[in-house]
Design a protein around this motif. Structure first.
Motif, PDB file in Angstrom:
ATOM      1  N   GLY A 250      11.171  -0.937  44.458  1.00  0.00           N
ATOM      2  CA  GLY A 250      10.305   0.121  43.994  1.00  0.00           C
ATOM      3  C   GLY A 250      11.266   1.539  44.470  1.00  0.00           C
ATOM      4  N   TYR A 251      12.294   1.478  45.142  1.00  0.00           N
ATOM      5  CA  TYR A 251      13.131   2.702  45.349  1.00  0.00           C
ATOM      6  C   TYR A 251      14.620   2.547  44.907  1.00  0.00           C
ATOM      7  CZ  TYR A 251       8.855   3.262  48.082  1.00  0.00           C
ATOM      8  OH  TYR A 251       7.369   3.368  48.494  1.00  0.00           O
ATOM      9  N   GLY A 252      14.724   1.791  44.020  1.00  0.00           N
ATOM     10  CA  GLY A 252      16.221   1.354  43.558  1.00  0.00           C
ATOM     11  C   GLY A 252      16.857   2.590  43.274  1.00  0.00           C
ATOM     12  N   LEU A 253      16.394   3.493  42.509  1.00  0.00           N
ATOM     13  CA  LEU A 253      17.385   4.728  42.045  1.00  0.00           C
ATOM     14  C   LEU A 253      17.717   5.485  43.385  1.00  0.00           C
ATOM     15  CD1 LEU A 253      18.626   6.486  39.879  1.00  0.00           C
ATOM     16  CD2 LEU A 253      16.427   7.642  39.511  1.00  0.00           C
ATOM     17  N   GLU A 254      16.939   5.572  44.117  1.00  0.00           N
ATOM     18  CA  GLU A 254      17.148   6.542  45.504  1.00  0.00           C
ATOM     19  C   GLU A 254      18.120   5.694  46.197  1.00  0.00           C
ATOM     20  OE1 GLU A 254      13.630   7.547  47.473  1.00  0.00           O
ATOM     21  OE2 GLU A 254      14.658   8.204  48.892  1.00  0.00           O
ATOM     22  N   THR A 255      17.831   4.271  46.310  1.00  0.00           N
ATOM     23  CA  THR A 255      18.690   3.374  47.098  1.00  0.00           C
ATOM     24  C   THR A 255      20.295   3.690  46.428  1.00  0.00           C
ATOM     25  OG1 THR A 255      16.964   2.137  47.604  1.00  0.00           O
ATOM     26  CG2 THR A 255      19.056   1.207  47.770  1.00  0.00           C
ATOM     27  N   PHE A 256      20.397   3.557  45.123  1.00  0.00           N
ATOM     28  CA  PHE A 256      21.748   3.575  44.531  1.00  0.00           C
ATOM     29  C   PHE A 256      22.324   4.663  44.893  1.00  0.00           C
ATOM     30  CE2 PHE A 256      23.736   4.931  40.344  1.00  0.00           C
ATOM     31  CZ  PHE A 256      24.581   4.252  40.530  1.00  0.00           C
ATOM     32  N   GLU A 257      21.324   5.753  44.864  1.00  0.00           N
ATOM     33  CA  GLU A 257      22.118   7.354  44.919  1.00  0.00           C
ATOM     34  C   GLU A 257      22.861   7.222  46.488  1.00  0.00           C
ATOM     35  OE1 GLU A 257      19.154   9.838  43.592  1.00  0.00           O
ATOM     36  OE2 GLU A 257      19.977   9.656  41.444  1.00  0.00           O
ATOM     37  N   LYS A 258      21.657   6.912  47.526  1.00  0.00           N
ATOM     38  CA  LYS A 258      22.141   6.654  48.901  1.00  0.00           C
ATOM     39  C   LYS A 258      23.524   5.676  49.211  1.00  0.00           C
ATOM     40  CE  LYS A 258      19.359   8.521  52.287  1.00  0.00           C
ATOM     41  NZ  LYS A 258      18.070   9.153  51.526  1.00  0.00           N
TER      42      LYS A 258
ATOM     43  N   SER B 105      21.470   4.637  36.291  1.00  0.00           N
ATOM     44  CA  SER B 105      20.501   5.152  36.990  1.00  0.00           C
ATOM     45  C   SER B 105      19.047   4.782  36.129  1.00  0.00           C
ATOM     46  CB  SER B 105      20.502   6.828  36.884  1.00  0.00           C
ATOM     47  OG  SER B 105      21.920   7.135  37.553  1.00  0.00           O
ATOM     48  N   ARG B 106      19.219   5.215  34.893  1.00  0.00           N
ATOM     49  CA  ARG B 106      18.085   4.917  34.087  1.00  0.00           C
ATOM     50  C   ARG B 106      17.510   3.430  33.933  1.00  0.00           C
ATOM     51  NH1 ARG B 106      17.436   8.289  29.573  1.00  0.00           N
ATOM     52  NH2 ARG B 106      18.817  10.111  29.723  1.00  0.00           N
ATOM     53  N   GLY B 107      18.401   2.469  33.900  1.00  0.00           N
ATOM     54  CA  GLY B 107      18.034   1.129  34.253  1.00  0.00           C
ATOM     55  C   GLY B 107      17.318   0.917  35.504  1.00  0.00           C
ATOM     56  N   LEU B 108      17.824   1.472  36.702  1.00  0.00           N
ATOM     57  CA  LEU B 108      17.117   1.483  37.905  1.00  0.00           C
ATOM     58  C   LEU B 108      15.810   2.209  37.996  1.00  0.00           C
ATOM     59  CD1 LEU B 108      20.234   1.934  40.260  1.00  0.00           C
ATOM     60  CD2 LEU B 108      18.940  -0.030  40.034  1.00  0.00           C
ATOM     61  N   ARG B 109      15.622   3.371  37.406  1.00  0.00           N
ATOM     62  CA  ARG B 109      14.427   4.294  36.977  1.00  0.00           C
ATOM     63  C   ARG B 109      13.146   3.183  36.425  1.00  0.00           C
ATOM     64  NH1 ARG B 109      15.072   8.900  33.895  1.00  0.00           N
ATOM     65  NH2 ARG B 109      16.753   9.682  35.628  1.00  0.00           N
ATOM     66  N   THR B 110      13.674   2.698  35.421  1.00  0.00           N
ATOM     67  CA  THR B 110      12.802   1.959  34.764  1.00  0.00           C
ATOM     68  C   THR B 110      12.398   0.760  35.549  1.00  0.00           C
ATOM     69  OG1 THR B 110      14.100   2.220  32.771  1.00  0.00           O
ATOM     70  CG2 THR B 110      12.691   0.583  32.479  1.00  0.00           C
ATOM     71  N   THR B 111      13.170   0.328  36.121  1.00  0.00           N
ATOM     72  CA  THR B 111      12.893  -1.068  37.080  1.00  0.00           C
ATOM     73  C   THR B 111      11.996  -0.433  38.332  1.00  0.00           C
ATOM     74  OG1 THR B 111      15.037  -1.645  36.978  1.00  0.00           O
ATOM     75  CG2 THR B 111      13.741  -2.813  38.740  1.00  0.00           C
ATOM     76  N   ASP B 112      12.082   0.775  38.726  1.00  0.00           N
ATOM     77  CA  ASP B 112      11.210   1.326  39.710  1.00  0.00           C
ATOM     78  C   ASP B 112       9.905   1.571  39.149  1.00  0.00           C
ATOM     79  OD1 ASP B 112      13.094   1.372  41.683  1.00  0.00           O
ATOM     80  OD2 ASP B 112      13.798   3.176  41.443  1.00  0.00           O
ATOM     81  N   GLU B 113       9.880   2.034  37.811  1.00  0.00           N
ATOM     82  CA  GLU B 113       8.649   2.433  36.920  1.00  0.00           C
ATOM     83  C   GLU B 113       7.967   1.097  36.976  1.00  0.00           C
ATOM     84  OE1 GLU B 113      10.463   6.246  34.659  1.00  0.00           O
ATOM     85  OE2 GLU B 113      10.135   4.387  33.701  1.00  0.00           O
ATOM     86  N   ARG B 114       8.490  -0.023  36.541  1.00  0.00           N
ATOM     87  CA  ARG B 114       7.846  -1.360  36.289  1.00  0.00           C
ATOM     88  C   ARG B 114       7.080  -1.765  37.629  1.00  0.00           C
ATOM     89  NH1 ARG B 114       8.927  -4.435  31.614  1.00  0.00           N
ATOM     90  NH2 ARG B 114       8.325  -6.175  32.825  1.00  0.00           N
ATOM     91  N   ILE B 115       8.118  -1.638  38.787  1.00  0.00           N
ATOM     92  CA  ILE B 115       7.211  -2.146  39.958  1.00  0.00           C
ATOM     93  C   ILE B 115       6.343  -1.277  40.355  1.00  0.00           C
ATOM     94  CG2 ILE B 115       7.785  -2.276  42.376  1.00  0.00           C
ATOM     95  CD1 ILE B 115      10.647  -2.884  41.618  1.00  0.00           C
ATOM     96  N   ALA B 116       6.176   0.138  40.020  1.00  0.00           N
ATOM     97  CA  ALA B 116       4.899   0.947  40.433  1.00  0.00           C
ATOM     98  C   ALA B 116       3.730   0.367  39.484  1.00  0.00           C
ATOM     99  CB  ALA B 116       5.466   2.411  39.910  1.00  0.00           C
ATOM    100  N   GLN B 117       4.120   0.017  38.301  1.00  0.00           N
ATOM    101  CA  GLN B 117       2.918  -0.494  37.366  1.00  0.00           C
ATOM    102  C   GLN B 117       2.570  -1.891  37.571  1.00  0.00           C
ATOM    103  OE1 GLN B 117       4.919   0.328  33.719  1.00  0.00           O
ATOM    104  NE2 GLN B 117       4.748   2.326  33.939  1.00  0.00           N
ATOM    105  N   GLY B 118       3.208  -2.486  38.512  1.00  0.00           N
ATOM    106  CA  GLY B 118       2.648  -3.896  38.811  1.00  0.00           C
ATOM    107  C   GLY B 118       3.353  -5.146  37.970  1.00  0.00           C
ATOM    108  N   LYS B 119       4.246  -4.440  36.957  1.00  0.00           N
ATOM    109  CA  LYS B 119       4.920  -5.388  35.973  1.00  0.00           C
ATOM    110  C   LYS B 119       6.191  -6.371  36.902  1.00  0.00           C
ATOM    111  CE  LYS B 119       4.248  -2.342  32.037  1.00  0.00           C
ATOM    112  NZ  LYS B 119       5.120  -1.474  31.099  1.00  0.00           N
TER     113      LYS B 119
END
Ligand code: ATP
Ligand code: MG
Length: 443
Positions: free
Chosen positions: A242-250, A281-295
């Motif tokens: 759920g924190y993929g984008l932030e993790t990638f940036e760090k 970044s977009r790919g990771l953000r989409t993944t984070d969003e899916r996780i947040a939505q329980g997908k």
């Protein structure tokens, strides 16, 4: 033992552990899984020490729902097996007992001593890195060999108190991630701790304490010593929680990403290419969003995103040399995977569908005759389409193409036929948003 003073800063262990009695902390048995409680009580009943430890305690104290519950005990794995019928012993590097309750597994670990100095048959150390570690010890030793102070808190089933040997409660209160002991030495013992530092910093929103943070900038090369299969598991935890984008940036901030995905890092570091960075970044953000939505999220899609840029660039090179597009895509995928596998090994069940997603990017260009209706029935169509949409959003594929497939899926059969005729009549594809060499996948 020390009196608990909620106001007093505590970081030293010289005076013994800090004990927080039940009325002064917020961990309630109501929030602990029934199965974990069963294991704790049963061990206690058999005369063993039994504590909840690790992420479960940390998350409960933070008011989060724990992912799982780990138990620490003075019973050896063999003794644990004798207590529980539904128990399996696992692990070589760390010998552990797994108590099974249907799908839930409670991991029971025997208190272990740490430190990379004393070497014997049960502990195997090479160049400061611990390869096998099965030396049992006291609860205090067990606390000190854990990674971060906030992960070394024990909830004692005997009196429901909290035990803190390392100042973890204080760090938890201050939102700090602090490695136990000398940070450089602890990262050398197990370089995966660097990835865990990034993971917990992002997941908990904690700051890495400066002494624990500094080596992160310097020790990335040690990740090369970690087994490629273990890194795959760690990366799923990094990117799929759920924190993929932030993790990638760090990871990039600390210079760690390049040791995991050198080919991707090279592409991302290139100048004059605004879109590669936004694609990952977009790919990771989409993944984070899916996780947040329980997908659900799929590792093959994640890896398809992470490695796409090197694949695409190699594909373009091969194409420029005159290789046929499908051959170029297959060869580019082969080459990128061959270089990636020794670092982070992607199991076949993920690498095959990952490559299909890439390959299908070519088939998505074919909108004539029966091809679209055939493609839409492909088991990997939906993933490939999502991938195309992501590329289009990043400005790398033709948005008209992605839009066409969106409409095609929504259209009823009669309209689909019209759409195909329309797309065939239009001879020249629209211009890309970004100027680049003419290439089939650019649409
Ligand atoms: P999560 O919420 O992701 O499960 P966690 O802290 O429980 O976080 P686990 O990987 O389940 O992480 O590990 C359980 C505990 O084992 C940790 O809290 C920590 O105390 C200890 N531990 C795990 N990995 C390491 C390591 N590489 N070095 C030292 N201690 C570790
Ligand atoms: Mg855990």
């Amino acid at each position: 033992m020390q009196e608990y003073d909620p106001e007093a800063p505590r970081t030293s262990t010289a005076a013994g552990p800090l004990i927080v009695p039940r009325p002064e902390h917020n961990i309630s048995r109501a929030n602990i899984s029934e199965q974990a409680l069963k294991v704790l009580y049963k061990l206690k009943q058999e005369g063993f020490a039994a504590h909840l430890v690790g992420g479960g305690v940390r998350d409960l104290l933070l008011g989060h729902e724990p992912k799982d519950f780990d138990v620490a005990t003075d019973a050896t794995p063999e003794q644990v097996r004798q207590v529980f019928r539904n128990c399996r012993l696992i692990g070589r590097r760390f010998r552990l007992a797994h108590v099974h309750f249907g799908r839930e597994i409670i991991e029971v670990a025997t208190f272990r001593a740490g430190g990379a100095d004393d070497v014997d048959a049960e502990r195997h150390v090479e160049n400061g890195m611990i390869l096998r570690d099965n030396v049992y010890g006291s609860i205090e030793e067990d606390a000190l060999r854990r990674d971060f102070t906030i992960n070394a808190l024990y909830y004692n089933i005997n009196d429901f108190s909290l035990i803190d040997y390392t100042g973890g409660i204080n760090d938890l209160r201050n939102g700090q991630l602090r490695l136990i002991g000398d940070p450089t030495r602890r990262y050398r013992e197990d370089p995966v701790r660097m990835l865990r530092a990034v993971r917990f910093a992002c997941k908990l929103g904690f700051a890495v304490e400066p002494d624990s943070e500094r080596p992160l900038f310097e020790l990335g090369h040690l990740l090369g010593d970690i087994a490629a299969a273990r890194l795959f598991d760690e990366l799923i935890k990094l990117f799929h929680t759920g924190y993929g984008l932030e993790t990638f940036e760090k990871l990039r901030h600390y210079g760690l990403f390049g040791y995991l995905f050198p080919a991707t890092e090279t592409c991302l570091a290139q100048e004059d290419h605004a879109f590669p960075i936004t694609f990952v970044s977009r790919g990771l953000r989409t993944t984070d969003e899916r996780i947040a939505q329980g997908k659900p999220v799929a590792p093959f899609f994640l890896y398809a995103v992470l490695l796409w840029e090197p694949v695409r660039q190699r594909y373009e090179q091969l194409l420029a040399k005159g290789t046929v597009d499908t051959d170029a895509m297959l060869q580019a995928a082969d080459e990128v995977c061959a270089r990636q596998q020794p670092l982070v090994s992607i199991p076949k069940r993920y690498s095959l569908p990952m490559r299909e997603i890439w390959y299908l990017q070519l088939r998505l260009l074919q909108r004539d005759g029966k091809r679209p209706s055939r493609l839409i029935g492909h088991p990997r169509f939906r993933a490939a389409y999502d991938f195309l949409v992501l590329r289009a959003e990043a400005g790398e594929a033709d948005p008209e193409l992605a839009d066409w497939w969106t409409r095609y899926q929504e259209a009823d059969p009669a309209n689909r036929t019209t759409m195909i005729e329309g797309s065939v009549k239009r001879k020249r594809p629209r211009r890309r948003r970004k100027p680049a060499a003419a290439s089939p996948i650019a649409g």
